[in-house]
Design an enzyme around this catalytic site. Structure first.
Site, PDB file in Angstrom:
ATOM      1  N   GLY A  13       0.847  -1.170   0.000  1.00  0.00           N
ATOM      2  CA  GLY A  13       0.000   0.000   0.000  1.00  0.00           C
ATOM      3  C   GLY A  13       0.893   1.233   0.000  1.00  0.00           C
ATOM      4  N   CYS A  14       0.559   2.228  -0.803  1.00  0.00           N
ATOM      5  CA  CYS A  14       1.462   3.375  -0.971  1.00  0.00           C
ATOM      6  C   CYS A  14       1.676   4.135   0.336  1.00  0.00           C
ATOM      7  CB  CYS A  14       0.953   4.306  -2.066  1.00  0.00           C
ATOM      8  SG  CYS A  14      -0.762   4.867  -1.854  1.00  0.00           S
ATOM      9  N   ASN A  15       0.610   4.370   1.093  1.00  0.00           N
ATOM     10  CA  ASN A  15       0.761   5.045   2.377  1.00  0.00           C
ATOM     11  C   ASN A  15       1.570   4.197   3.357  1.00  0.00           C
ATOM     12  OD1 ASN A  15      -0.904   7.309   1.678  1.00  0.00           O
ATOM     13  ND2 ASN A  15      -2.713   6.057   2.059  1.00  0.00           N
TER      14      ASN A  15
END
Length: 347
Positions: free
Chosen positions: A149-151
Site C-alpha cells: 500500500g502506498c501510504n
C-alpha cells in the site's frame, strides 16, 4: 528473450502507471491488458497517454486471459485478486498491487478488510530494514509478491531505520500524510471530484480505521518493533498524485543526534531509490513526480524529545507500480533498477 507480461486492471490509475513504466522496460513485453467495464475497448482510448501501446485491446479479466505469461501484474480492487491467482501456474511470477496478499494476520485482514483471506505473499518493499538485513532478500526467486500500500510503505520506510537501530520508540508513533486522490483509484467518488478537493484539504479514515494501519505495524514489527502503535491520519489535498508523510516518534532517552542520523544514513546509504537528504533539507512531492524514488528529510525536535521525518513519494510510481516492477526485477534475477528512474518531472 523478453518476459511476456499481462496487466490486469489496465484501465485504472495503477494499471496505467504499470504500463507506462513497463513500456520502457527492456526485458518486459506487454502482451495482454485486461479490464472489467472497459473490456473490448482499445487501450489507447482508455489510457490516451500510452501511445507506444496503441496496438493493444483490453480483454476480460479472467484466469484464462492471464494464463500463459511469464509475469502477471494485478491492479485490481481488494478482494478481486485472490480467486484469480489461485488458478495461475505456480511457475508464473504474479505481483499483486492490491491488498489481498499483504497481511500475515488473518485477524487483521478480517478487522480492516473483511471477506475471504487468501494468505500473505512476499512483501514488495525491497529497501525495508528487517531482521537479518533488508526485505529484498525475501524477494529473490519469489513467484508470488504483494506490492505495498502506498501510504503504508511510505510510513514504514520513514520509521523503520529508527526502530531497527533502537533510537526511537515503537509506541506513540504519529504519521500525518498529505495524499493525492489518485491513490483512491479511478472510479467516480463524490469526495474526490475536483469541485470537492480544489482549494480544500479533506481528512479521511480518521481515528485508527485506515486499512493501511496493520500493514504499517507488520512492517515495523519486521524491523524489530514489539507491538508498535501508531496514530495514522491521511489528508486528501489538491494534487493528482503524490504523498508527503510527516512521521514522528519518541526519541529513546540518551540517544545522541549523531546516532539518530546514522540510523537512517546506514539504512539507505547504498539504496538506489531511497535517499536521505542532507541535514536541514526536506523534500517536496514535486521532486519525485514520476520517479521510483522516496526522499526523506530528518530532524530532531528536542523540545518534545521526538524524531521528525518528512518523506515524499509518488503514490503511483514508487508507491505502487514502481515498487511492483522493482520487486519483479529482483525475483527474476534482473538488475533491480532496470526500467526504473530516479529522475522526476519538473516543473
Amino acid at each position: 528473450m523478453a518476459f511476456s507480461v499481462a496487466v490486469a486492471g489496465a484501465s485504472g490509475y495503477a494499471g496505467g502507471e504499470l504500463l507506462r513504466l513497463l513500456a520502457g522496460h527492456p526485458e518486459f513485453e506487454v502482451r495482454t491488458v485486461t479490464a472489467h467495464s472497459n473490456a473490448g475497448q482499445r487501450l489507447i482510448d482508455v489510457q490516451p497517454h500510452l501511445r507506444s501501446l496503441a496496438g493493444l485491446t483490453l480483454v476480460d479479466t479472467t484466469s484464462e486471459t492471464l494464463a500463459g505469461h511469464d509475469l502477471v501484474f494485478l491492479a485490481l480492487p481488494h478482494g478481486a485478486s485472490g480467486a484469480l491467482t489461485a488458478a495461475l501456474s505456480p511457475d508464473t511470477l504474479v505481483v499483486d498491487c492490491g491488498a489481498d496478499h499483504r497481511l500475515e494476520s488473518e485477524t487483521a485482514w478480517a478487522a480492516f478488510y473483511g471477506g475471504d483471506y487468501y494468505g500473505a505473499w512476499a512483501y514488495g518493499v525491497p529497501e525495508l530494514p528487517v531482521d537479518g538485513g533488508k526485505q529484498r532478500s525475501r524477494l529473490v526467486g519469489a513467484r508470488r509478491i504483494a506490492a505495498p500500500g502506498c501510504n503504508a510503505s511510505t510510513v514504514a520506510l520513514a520509521l523503520a531505520p529508527g526502530i531497527r537501530s533502537g533510537v526511537i520508540e515503537a509506541q506513540d508513533l504519529v504519521a500525518v500524510l498529505a495524499v493525492g486522490p489518485s491513490g483512491a483509484g479511478k472510479s467516480l467518488k463524490l469526495p474526490n471530484l475536483a469541485a470537492e478537493i480544489l482549494g480544500s484539504a479533506n481528512p479521511y479514515a480518521v481515528g485508527g480505521v485506515h486499512r493501511h494501519i496493520p500493514e504499517i505495524q507488520q512492517s515495523l514489527a519486521w524491523a524489530g518493533a514489539e507491538n508498535p502503535t501508531i496514530s495514522f491520519t491521511p489528508v486528501i489535498v489538491p494534487m493528482s498524485r503524490g504523498i508527503l508523510c510527516t512521521a514522528t516518534a519518541r526519541l529513546v532517552p540518551g540517544t545522541s543526534d549523531a546516532a539518530v542520523r546514522a540510523a537512517w544514513e546506514s539504512a539507505y546509504a547504498d539504496e538506489p531509490f531511497v535517499h536521505l537528504l542532507p541535514e536541514g533539507r526536506f523534500p517536496r512531492t514535486s521532486d519525485v513526480l514520476g520517479a521510483n524514488t522516496a526522499l526523506i528529510g530528518l530532524a530532531i525536535d528536542h523540545s518534545v524529545g521526538r524524531v521528525v521525518t518528512v518523506t515524499a513519494v509518488d503514490n503511483l510510481a514508487k508507491g505502487t507500480a514502481g515498487a511492483a516492477i522493482q520487486s519483479a526485477n529482483i525475483a527474476l534475477g534482473l538488475p533491480e533498477t532496470l526500467g526504473l528512474s530516479t529522475n522526476g518531472v519538473a516543473p
